[in-house]
Design a protein around this motif. Structure first.
Motif, PDB file in Angstrom:
ATOM      1  N   ASN A  69       0.841  -1.188   0.000  1.00 48.09           N
ATOM      2  CA  ASN A  69       0.000   0.000   0.000  1.00 48.09           C
ATOM      3  C   ASN A  69       0.879   1.242   0.000  1.00 48.09           C
ATOM      4  O   ASN A  69       1.845   1.317   0.764  1.00 48.09           O
ATOM      5  CB  ASN A  69      -0.891   0.041   1.249  1.00 48.09           C
ATOM      6  CG  ASN A  69      -1.802  -1.160   1.350  1.00 48.09           C
ATOM      7  OD1 ASN A  69      -2.440  -1.541   0.378  1.00 48.09           O
ATOM      8  ND2 ASN A  69      -1.864  -1.760   2.535  1.00 48.09           N
ATOM      9  N   ALA A  70       0.539   2.218  -0.823  1.00 51.64           N
ATOM     10  CA  ALA A  70       1.294   3.466  -0.869  1.00 51.64           C
ATOM     11  C   ALA A  70       0.334   4.635  -0.957  1.00 51.64           C
ATOM     12  O   ALA A  70      -0.765   4.520  -1.507  1.00 51.64           O
ATOM     13  CB  ALA A  70       2.257   3.479  -2.054  1.00 51.64           C
ATOM     14  N   VAL A  71       0.757   5.766  -0.393  1.00 52.42           N
ATOM     15  CA  VAL A  71      -0.040   6.985  -0.446  1.00 52.42           C
ATOM     16  C   VAL A  71       0.893   8.149  -0.785  1.00 52.42           C
ATOM     17  O   VAL A  71       2.003   8.245  -0.262  1.00 52.42           O
ATOM     18  CB  VAL A  71      -0.775   7.224   0.901  1.00 52.42           C
ATOM     19  CG1 VAL A  71       0.197   7.284   2.071  1.00 52.42           C
ATOM     20  CG2 VAL A  71      -1.622   8.480   0.844  1.00 52.42           C
ATOM     21  N   MET A  72       0.450   8.988  -1.708  1.00 52.47           N
ATOM     22  CA  MET A  72       1.253  10.146  -2.105  1.00 52.47           C
ATOM     23  C   MET A  72       1.061  11.276  -1.099  1.00 52.47           C
ATOM     24  O   MET A  72      -0.058  11.569  -0.678  1.00 52.47           O
ATOM     25  CB  MET A  72       0.852  10.617  -3.501  1.00 52.47           C
ATOM     26  CG  MET A  72       1.228   9.662  -4.614  1.00 52.47           C
ATOM     27  SD  MET A  72       3.028   9.478  -4.848  1.00 52.47           S
ATOM     28  CE  MET A  72       3.457  11.106  -5.484  1.00 52.47           C
ATOM     29  N   THR A  73       2.183  11.901  -0.733  1.00 51.43           N
ATOM     30  CA  THR A  73       2.154  13.016   0.220  1.00 51.43           C
ATOM     31  C   THR A  73       2.945  14.184  -0.350  1.00 51.43           C
ATOM     32  O   THR A  73       3.651  14.064  -1.340  1.00 51.43           O
ATOM     33  CB  THR A  73       2.748  12.583   1.572  1.00 51.43           C
ATOM     34  OG1 THR A  73       4.045  12.007   1.363  1.00 51.43           O
ATOM     35  CG2 THR A  73       1.855  11.555   2.259  1.00 51.43           C
ATOM     36  N   SER A  74       2.849  15.301   0.327  1.00 46.66           N
ATOM     37  CA  SER A  74       3.456  16.539  -0.147  1.00 46.66           C
ATOM     38  C   SER A  74       4.980  16.461  -0.205  1.00 46.66           C
ATOM     39  O   SER A  74       5.614  15.755   0.587  1.00 46.66           O
ATOM     40  CB  SER A  74       3.047  17.696   0.776  1.00 46.66           C
ATOM     41  OG  SER A  74       3.778  18.869   0.480  1.00 46.66           O
ATOM     42  N   GLU A  75       5.567  17.226  -1.126  1.00 48.72           N
ATOM     43  CA  GLU A  75       7.022  17.339  -1.209  1.00 48.72           C
ATOM     44  C   GLU A  75       7.567  18.331  -0.181  1.00 48.72           C
ATOM     45  O   GLU A  75       8.786  18.438  -0.010  1.00 48.72           O
ATOM     46  CB  GLU A  75       7.435  17.807  -2.606  1.00 48.72           C
ATOM     47  CG  GLU A  75       7.072  16.838  -3.730  1.00 48.72           C
ATOM     48  CD  GLU A  75       7.481  17.375  -5.090  1.00 48.72           C
ATOM     49  OE1 GLU A  75       7.954  18.530  -5.147  1.00 48.72           O
ATOM     50  OE2 GLU A  75       7.342  16.643  -6.084  1.00 48.72           O
ATOM     51  N   GLU A  76       6.675  19.042   0.502  1.00 51.44           N
ATOM     52  CA  GLU A  76       7.095  20.158   1.354  1.00 51.44           C
ATOM     53  C   GLU A  76       7.416  19.751   2.790  1.00 51.44           C
ATOM     54  O   GLU A  76       7.864  20.587   3.573  1.00 51.44           O
ATOM     55  CB  GLU A  76       6.005  21.233   1.373  1.00 51.44           C
ATOM     56  CG  GLU A  76       5.613  21.755  -0.002  1.00 51.44           C
ATOM     57  CD  GLU A  76       6.796  22.341  -0.761  1.00 51.44           C
ATOM     58  OE1 GLU A  76       7.608  23.048  -0.116  1.00 51.44           O
ATOM     59  OE2 GLU A  76       6.929  22.069  -1.969  1.00 51.44           O
ATOM     60  N   HIS A  77       7.182  18.514   3.163  1.00 47.94           N
ATOM     61  CA  HIS A  77       7.373  18.127   4.560  1.00 47.94           C
ATOM     62  C   HIS A  77       8.842  18.180   4.960  1.00 47.94           C
ATOM     63  O   HIS A  77       9.719  17.725   4.224  1.00 47.94           O
ATOM     64  CB  HIS A  77       6.829  16.719   4.808  1.00 47.94           C
ATOM     65  CG  HIS A  77       5.351  16.607   4.678  1.00 47.94           C
ATOM     66  ND1 HIS A  77       4.484  17.440   5.350  1.00 47.94           N
ATOM     67  CD2 HIS A  77       4.568  15.766   3.946  1.00 47.94           C
ATOM     68  CE1 HIS A  77       3.238  17.119   5.042  1.00 47.94           C
ATOM     69  NE2 HIS A  77       3.264  16.111   4.179  1.00 47.94           N
ATOM     70  N   SER A  78       9.085  18.712   6.158  1.00 46.94           N
ATOM     71  CA  SER A  78      10.457  18.814   6.654  1.00 46.94           C
ATOM     72  C   SER A  78      10.830  17.640   7.547  1.00 46.94           C
ATOM     73  O   SER A  78      11.996  17.493   7.929  1.00 46.94           O
ATOM     74  CB  SER A  78      10.640  20.122   7.441  1.00 46.94           C
ATOM     75  OG  SER A  78       9.733  20.172   8.536  1.00 46.94           O
ATOM     76  N   SER A  79       9.854  16.804   7.904  1.00 46.31           N
ATOM     77  CA  SER A  79      10.153  15.678   8.786  1.00 46.31           C
ATOM     78  C   SER A  79       9.247  14.504   8.465  1.00 46.31           C
ATOM     79  O   SER A  79       8.168  14.649   7.875  1.00 46.31           O
ATOM     80  CB  SER A  79       9.958  16.080  10.255  1.00 46.31           C
ATOM     81  OG  SER A  79       8.576  16.223  10.545  1.00 46.31           O
ATOM     82  N   GLY A  80       9.691  13.326   8.894  1.00 45.83           N
ATOM     83  CA  GLY A  80       8.871  12.136   8.745  1.00 45.83           C
ATOM     84  C   GLY A  80       7.599  12.216   9.561  1.00 45.83           C
ATOM     85  O   GLY A  80       6.571  11.633   9.195  1.00 45.83           O
ATOM     86  N   THR A  81       7.642  12.936  10.672  1.00 42.42           N
ATOM     87  CA  THR A  81       6.450  13.102  11.509  1.00 42.42           C
ATOM     88  C   THR A  81       5.351  13.805  10.736  1.00 42.42           C
ATOM     89  O   THR A  81       4.185  13.386  10.748  1.00 42.42           O
ATOM     90  CB  THR A  81       6.805  13.909  12.776  1.00 42.42           C
ATOM     91  OG1 THR A  81       7.902  13.279  13.449  1.00 42.42           O
ATOM     92  CG2 THR A  81       5.608  13.988  13.719  1.00 42.42           C
ATOM     93  N   ASP A  82       5.711  14.888  10.056  1.00 42.11           N
ATOM     94  CA  ASP A  82       4.723  15.627   9.263  1.00 42.11           C
ATOM     95  C   ASP A  82       4.177  14.749   8.138  1.00 42.11           C
ATOM     96  O   ASP A  82       2.978  14.770   7.848  1.00 42.11           O
ATOM     97  CB  ASP A  82       5.349  16.889   8.674  1.00 42.11           C
ATOM     98  CG  ASP A  82       5.716  17.910   9.739  1.00 42.11           C
ATOM     99  OD1 ASP A  82       5.108  17.875  10.823  1.00 42.11           O
ATOM    100  OD2 ASP A  82       6.615  18.740   9.491  1.00 42.11           O
ATOM    101  N   ARG A  83       5.043  13.984   7.501  1.00 42.33           N
ATOM    102  CA  ARG A  83       4.600  13.115   6.410  1.00 42.33           C
ATOM    103  C   ARG A  83       3.650  12.031   6.930  1.00 42.33           C
ATOM    104  O   ARG A  83       2.660  11.688   6.287  1.00 42.33           O
ATOM    105  CB  ARG A  83       5.809  12.489   5.697  1.00 42.33           C
ATOM    106  CG  ARG A  83       5.455  11.848   4.348  1.00 42.33           C
ATOM    107  CD  ARG A  83       6.705  11.382   3.614  1.00 42.33           C
ATOM    108  NE  ARG A  83       7.657  12.447   3.403  1.00 42.33           N
ATOM    109  CZ  ARG A  83       7.550  13.387   2.460  1.00 42.33           C
ATOM    110  NH1 ARG A  83       6.517  13.373   1.627  1.00 42.33           N
ATOM    111  NH2 ARG A  83       8.471  14.329   2.334  1.00 42.33           N
TER     112      ARG A  83
END
Length: 259
Positions: A69-83
């Motif tokens: 399973n995969a989900v696309m997330t923003s390129e702008e995250h500065s940390s894994g926590t935000d992602r």
């Protein structure tokens, strides 16, 4: 897989393609499987719900290709926590499932042990646990003074009091080479889990003063009075940060790391 006390848990593997030291690292081949696939398969052996959170179509396609399973997330995250936070929101919206606990699994540690994932999940058997992580007793004296190995001091109940790149606690009136004989020093393993509502709240916090000084994200949480519960692991954490790290693994044989 066991039911892990009926808690609804989701494992999220943040996975970026861009890396200054190792571009394309998640797709690096390790004895016939990509790095991200090895992490995913270990996590999926423990948790019923596992998702790779990525900002790159190549990783997204590769995960789907091996049945993950995969989900696309923003390129702008500065940390894994935000992602992780964005990923959980999207997964919940698309599946209709709600999760009690989110486990943030490092995508560059292909040899993480199932027992470590079970340990961190078990911390949430206590309803008061907000954030969980793992620590490891330091066995080499030089590691106490290595700024690349964050140290952590613990309260009697196992909560983290402070994390630092400096050697803590300081052994007054003891020669440095003898410190390790006077105290059990703990290094931090970069594996986190959070109550879902706590995870979302953490992403709304501003960068902290202590975090800026030490370049350790978890200090932001402590500075804002969140509690971080810990458990011990005796397995070495081995992250692959550079092509040289991968070459070392392949030269020694991955069997050594799969034990």
């Amino acid at each position: 897989m066991d039911n892990l006390n009926q808690k609804k848990i989701v494992g999220i593997i943040p996975s970026r393609y861009a890396s200054s030291r190792f571009p394309g690292k998640p797709l690096a081949d390790i004895a016939g499987k990509s790095m991200v696939q090895r992490v995913y398969e270990t996590a999926a052996a423990v948790f019923d719900n596992v998702w790779v959170a990525t900002d790159d179509q190549r990783i997204y396609d590769a995960v789907n290709a091996f049945g993950g399973n995969a989900v696309m997330t923003s390129e702008e995250h500065s940390s894994g926590t935000d992602r992780c936070s964005e990923a959980v929101r999207k997964v919940s919206e698309s599946t209709g499932e709600r999760f009690d606990v989110v486990v943030n699994i490092q995508g560059d540690e292909p040899f993480i042990k199932p027992s470590q994932l079970k340990k961190i999940a078990a911390l949430f058997d206590d309803e008061d646990t907000q954030i969980g992580t793992l620590v490891q007793p330091i066995t080499k004296s030089e590691d106490i003074f290595n700024p690349n190995i964050p140290k952590v001091v613990l309260a009697q109940n196992g909560d983290a009091i402070y994390f630092s790149r400096s050697p803590i606690p300081y052994a007054q009136n003891v020669e440095k080479e003898k410190w390790i004989n006077h105290h059990t020093f703990f290094g931090h393993i970069g594996l986190y889990a959070y109550r879902t509502e706590v995870l979302h709240a953490l992403t709304r916090l501003n960068e902290g003063r202590l975090e800026k000084m030490e370049s350790l994200e978890q200090l932001r949480w402590l500075e804002n009075s969140y509690h971080i519960r810990t458990d011990e692991t005796n397995y070495d954490s081995f992250g692959i940060d550079t092509p040289e790290d991968l070459e070392k693994v392949m030269a020694e044989g991955i069997e050594k790391y799969l034990v």
